[in-house]
Scaffold this motif. Structure first.
Motif, PDB file in Angstrom:
ATOM      1  N   TYR A  32      -5.903   0.879  12.219  1.00 56.83           N
ATOM      2  CA  TYR A  32      -5.099   1.634  11.285  1.00 56.83           C
ATOM      3  C   TYR A  32      -3.899   0.768  10.916  1.00 56.83           C
ATOM      4  O   TYR A  32      -3.308   0.131  11.780  1.00 56.83           O
ATOM      5  N   SER A  34      -0.128   0.565   8.810  1.00 55.44           N
ATOM      6  CA  SER A  34       0.940   1.412   8.285  1.00 55.44           C
ATOM      7  C   SER A  34       2.200   0.581   8.033  1.00 55.44           C
ATOM      8  O   SER A  34       2.343  -0.529   8.555  1.00 55.44           O
ATOM      9  N   TYR A  36       6.616   0.946   7.580  1.00 58.74           N
ATOM     10  CA  TYR A  36       7.793   1.746   7.934  1.00 58.74           C
ATOM     11  C   TYR A  36       9.037   1.109   7.349  1.00 58.74           C
ATOM     12  O   TYR A  36       9.091  -0.115   7.162  1.00 58.74           O
ATOM     13  N   LEU A  44      13.031   4.308  12.474  1.00 64.71           N
ATOM     14  CA  LEU A  44      12.064   3.933  11.448  1.00 64.71           C
ATOM     15  C   LEU A  44      11.476   5.179  10.807  1.00 64.71           C
ATOM     16  O   LEU A  44      11.229   6.187  11.478  1.00 64.71           O
ATOM     17  N   PHE A  46       8.231   6.507   8.411  1.00 65.13           N
ATOM     18  CA  PHE A  46       6.883   6.204   7.954  1.00 65.13           C
ATOM     19  C   PHE A  46       6.833   6.189   6.430  1.00 65.13           C
ATOM     20  O   PHE A  46       7.374   7.082   5.775  1.00 65.13           O
ATOM     21  N   LYS A  49      -0.004   4.696   5.030  1.00 73.91           N
ATOM     22  CA  LYS A  49      -0.994   4.244   6.006  1.00 73.91           C
ATOM     23  C   LYS A  49      -2.323   3.990   5.302  1.00 73.91           C
ATOM     24  O   LYS A  49      -2.583   4.495   4.205  1.00 73.91           O
ATOM     25  N   PHE A  90       8.834  -2.726   8.218  1.00 65.55           N
ATOM     26  CA  PHE A  90       7.938  -3.128   9.298  1.00 65.55           C
ATOM     27  C   PHE A  90       6.511  -2.738   8.975  1.00 65.55           C
ATOM     28  O   PHE A  90       6.236  -1.605   8.575  1.00 65.55           O
ATOM     29  N   SER A  94      -2.502  -0.324  14.440  1.00 64.39           N
ATOM     30  CA  SER A  94      -2.886   0.484  15.590  1.00 64.39           C
ATOM     31  C   SER A  94      -4.378   0.344  15.806  1.00 64.39           C
ATOM     32  O   SER A  94      -5.161   0.468  14.864  1.00 64.39           O
ATOM     33  N   THR A  95      -4.743   0.099  17.048  1.00 68.55           N
ATOM     34  CA  THR A  95      -6.155   0.001  17.390  1.00 68.55           C
ATOM     35  C   THR A  95      -6.608   1.179  18.238  1.00 68.55           C
ATOM     36  O   THR A  95      -7.774   1.281  18.587  1.00 68.55           O
ATOM     37  N   GLY A  96      -5.674   2.032  18.585  1.00 67.58           N
ATOM     38  CA  GLY A  96      -5.966   3.173  19.428  1.00 67.58           C
ATOM     39  C   GLY A  96      -4.664   3.826  19.829  1.00 67.58           C
ATOM     40  O   GLY A  96      -3.596   3.368  19.453  1.00 67.58           O
ATOM     41  N   ASN A  99      -1.402   1.684  21.639  1.00 63.95           N
ATOM     42  CA  ASN A  99      -0.453   0.721  21.084  1.00 63.95           C
ATOM     43  C   ASN A  99      -0.349   0.795  19.570  1.00 63.95           C
ATOM     44  O   ASN A  99      -1.345   0.939  18.876  1.00 63.95           O
ATOM     45  N   PHE A 100       0.893   0.645  19.127  1.00 64.87           N
ATOM     46  CA  PHE A 100       1.161   0.315  17.741  1.00 64.87           C
ATOM     47  C   PHE A 100       1.856  -1.046  17.789  1.00 64.87           C
ATOM     48  O   PHE A 100       2.917  -1.183  18.392  1.00 64.87           O
ATOM     49  N   PHE A 102       3.859  -3.936  16.003  1.00 64.68           N
ATOM     50  CA  PHE A 102       4.715  -4.097  14.832  1.00 64.68           C
ATOM     51  C   PHE A 102       4.982  -5.565  14.537  1.00 64.68           C
ATOM     52  O   PHE A 102       5.108  -6.391  15.460  1.00 64.68           O
TER      53      PHE A 102
END
Lengths: 112, 112
Positions: A32, A34, A36, A44, A46, A49, A90, A94-96, A99-100, A102
């Motif tokens: 995913y 996104s 910010y 931050l 949003f 996405k 920023f 995201s892979t899950g 974790n996000f 940046f």
């Protein structure tokens, strides 16, 4: 290891100009993406996405971003910037839920 | 609508003193929760994440700990502050689909 690269640390434009803020990532699986915005001294917020479908996604305040799988990119654009768009932007991957990731951020300065 | 509240807004603490920062998310059941640290210069470092009450995973070791005592509450703490703990602490939540993350307004911590 996933990485997010924002190649421009600083971008300066005049009010009314168009702007593109670049984001490249390295990850081979489903992700995913996104963007910010962070005004000085604040948290931050949003903007937009992308996960699938139309590679061009629209966000708040006239921002849009375009996903390119071939370039591993998710660049943010705005057709006509306002002085209030001055902030740090920023990009995130995201892979899950764990974790996000940046990027280091791009500081945008809009000269009135 | 979901809201995220962080407290305190700012803290000035002495080296070696304890710390407790908190955040509360209202209007969202079972969110994924995150703590981030932002140093001067803007890079965001994820510290912890939690997907359910009582379970917290550490991402980096910075002599900090986190707890999730309630579904809507996330606490960051340490018994002994270091100078290197200074910075901007951001609490965030994501929906179960982890497509984007929403941040609180942050806590500015200065360790002297």
């Amino acid at each position: 290891t996933q990485t997010v690269s924002q190649s421009d640390a600083h971008v300066t434009v005049f009010e009314g100009d168009s702007v593109e803020l670049r984001c490249n990532y390295s990850y081979g699986g489903s992700i995913y993406l996104s963007w910010y915005i962070q005004h000085h001294g604040h948290g931050l917020q949003f903007l937009l996405k992308y996960y699938s479908g139309n590679p061009v996604v629209q966000g708040v305040n006239g921002f849009e971003a375009e996903f390119s799988k071939s370039d591993s990119s998710f660049h943010l654009r705005k057709a006509s910037v306002h002085w209030s768009d001055s902030a740090v932007y920023f990009c995130a991957v995201s892979t899950g839920y764990q974790n996000f990731y940046f990027g280091k951020g791009t500081s945008l300065t809009v000269i009135p | 609508a979901q809201t995220i509240h962080q407290w305190p807004v700012a803290e000035i603490k002495a080296v070696g003193s304890p710390l407790s920062l908190g955040c509360t998310i209202k209007g969202k059941s079972s969110p994924n929760l995150y703590w981030y640290w932002q140093a001067t210069g803007g890079t965001l470092q994820q510290l912890f994440y939690s997907i359910t009450v009582g379970q917290v995973e550490s991402v980096v070791q910075l002599n900090l700990s986190a707890s999730r005592p309630k579904d809507d509450q996330f606490i960051l703490s340490t018994e002994k502050l270091l100078l290197s703990h200074s910075g901007f602490y951001l609490c965030a939540w994501s929906p179960q689909g982890y497509t984007e993350v929403f941040f609180g307004k942050g806590t500015r911590l200065t360790v002297v």
